[in-house]
Design a protein around this motif. Sequence first.
Motif, PDB file in Angstrom:
ATOM      1  N   PRO A   1     -12.503-104.666 -26.514  1.00  0.00           N
ATOM      2  CA  PRO A   1     -12.959-104.566 -25.121  1.00  0.00           C
ATOM      3  C   PRO A   1     -11.789-104.195 -24.201  1.00  0.00           C
ATOM      4  O   PRO A   1     -10.638-104.566 -24.457  1.00  0.00           O
ATOM      5  CB  PRO A   1     -13.466-105.973 -24.811  1.00  0.00           C
ATOM      6  CG  PRO A   1     -13.729-106.603 -26.138  1.00  0.00           C
ATOM      7  CD  PRO A   1     -12.715-106.015 -27.073  1.00  0.00           C
TER       8      PRO A   1
ATOM      9  N   ARG B   1     -17.755-102.049 -23.786  1.00  0.00           N
ATOM     10  CA  ARG B   1     -17.309-103.396 -23.436  1.00  0.00           C
ATOM     11  C   ARG B   1     -16.140-103.295 -22.458  1.00  0.00           C
ATOM     12  O   ARG B   1     -14.984-103.239 -22.853  1.00  0.00           O
ATOM     13  CB  ARG B   1     -16.906-104.175 -24.693  1.00  0.00           C
ATOM     14  CG  ARG B   1     -18.067-104.421 -25.651  1.00  0.00           C
ATOM     15  CD  ARG B   1     -17.647-105.306 -26.810  1.00  0.00           C
ATOM     16  NE  ARG B   1     -16.727-104.644 -27.713  1.00  0.00           N
ATOM     17  CZ  ARG B   1     -16.030-105.270 -28.660  1.00  0.00           C
ATOM     18  NH1 ARG B   1     -16.128-106.588 -28.804  1.00  0.00           N
ATOM     19  NH2 ARG B   1     -15.214-104.587 -29.454  1.00  0.00           N
TER      20      ARG B   1
ATOM     21  N   MET C   1     -18.305-110.041 -23.545  1.00  0.00           N
ATOM     22  CA  MET C   1     -17.769-108.854 -24.192  1.00  0.00           C
ATOM     23  C   MET C   1     -17.944-108.904 -25.709  1.00  0.00           C
ATOM     24  O   MET C   1     -18.150-107.879 -26.352  1.00  0.00           O
ATOM     25  CB  MET C   1     -16.271-108.690 -23.870  1.00  0.00           C
ATOM     26  CG  MET C   1     -15.930-108.459 -22.409  1.00  0.00           C
ATOM     27  SD  MET C   1     -16.414-106.821 -21.779  1.00  0.00           S
ATOM     28  CE  MET C   1     -17.937-107.268 -20.920  1.00  0.00           C
ATOM     29  N   ASP C   2     -17.848-110.101 -26.288  1.00  0.00           N
ATOM     30  CA  ASP C   2     -17.910-110.243 -27.739  1.00  0.00           C
ATOM     31  C   ASP C   2     -19.150-110.983 -28.224  1.00  0.00           C
ATOM     32  O   ASP C   2     -19.272-111.263 -29.414  1.00  0.00           O
ATOM     33  CB  ASP C   2     -16.659-110.986 -28.241  1.00  0.00           C
ATOM     34  CG  ASP C   2     -15.553-110.041 -28.656  1.00  0.00           C
ATOM     35  OD1 ASP C   2     -15.791-108.820 -28.645  1.00  0.00           O
ATOM     36  OD2 ASP C   2     -14.457-110.509 -29.002  1.00  0.00           O
TER      37      ASP C   2
END
Length: 302
Positions: free
Chosen positions: A63, A146, A262-263
């Motif tokens: 990201p 991201r 983001m993850d």
Amino acid sequence: MYSVGSEALTLSEPATPSTATGHTASGTPIRPLPIVVRYPATGTPGPSAQPGARPDSAAGPFPLVVFSQGFDVSAESYSWLLDTWARAGYVVADPTYPLTDPSTPGGVSEADIVNHPGDLRYVTSALLAAGRDGHSALHGLVDPGRVAIIGHSDGGDVSLAAAANSCCRIPAVKAAVILSGAELSAFGGSYYSAGSVPLLVVQGSADTINVPGCSAQLYDGAPPPKYYLDIAGAEHQPPYLDPGATRSGIARSVIAFLDAYMDHRPAHLQALVHRGTVTSGETVTTAPALSAGTSTYCPGAP
């Protein structure tokens, strides 16, 4: 946890005569934007970023986080936070905006902030393009799906505009962290008229520069998901620049927020919210609005 490498570069953003802060050799007006980009690297993690270290391309893409500094504070003053976020698996870029860095020839000018959302848009686009460029040091490191932005003080104002204001929304941005920031009427547009990305709002209760009412106002107006991290007794710059438990707590909270959005790893963030505390003096809430007794007066806000 990763080792951290860094790459220094300078972008040349096209400009009009009224917004230019430099010119090409042929006289074309530009806004030069120096940037340090930190990235996960191979090798044993160390205390700080190593220029030119080998990127951990096999683990990428990562990201992208673009950080905007406060007025009259150098971007690299935040190096500990930036290193920490890169160590956690993020490509972190910190552009130096024209006319607001302490090294600005002739002195700083806060009036240039109205141009900074455009600078942020240009930087974000350029970094995403570099991630696709086979000749770039960032090739393969940046995941275009991201992207997050973080900003402190005036940089928080800029980041909020890019995340939630019709004037300046950057479509690539998927989450934002606002550190002692505010809504700013000088940008024009309207906040939250088309929604907002997930927000983490961080504010010191003793801040006299960007007063708590600014963060309360922007938090209360934002749609969920949103999180408010209150730092009891904290002033404007020390929580982000000074070593100690407070800065470490902020770093961990930001990582938990980024990991969640983001993850797609929400567990750590959920644990923080459930517990309600980060470190002694740092509390987090997801309430729809802050206490009715919290002032939302904010100079310069709409």
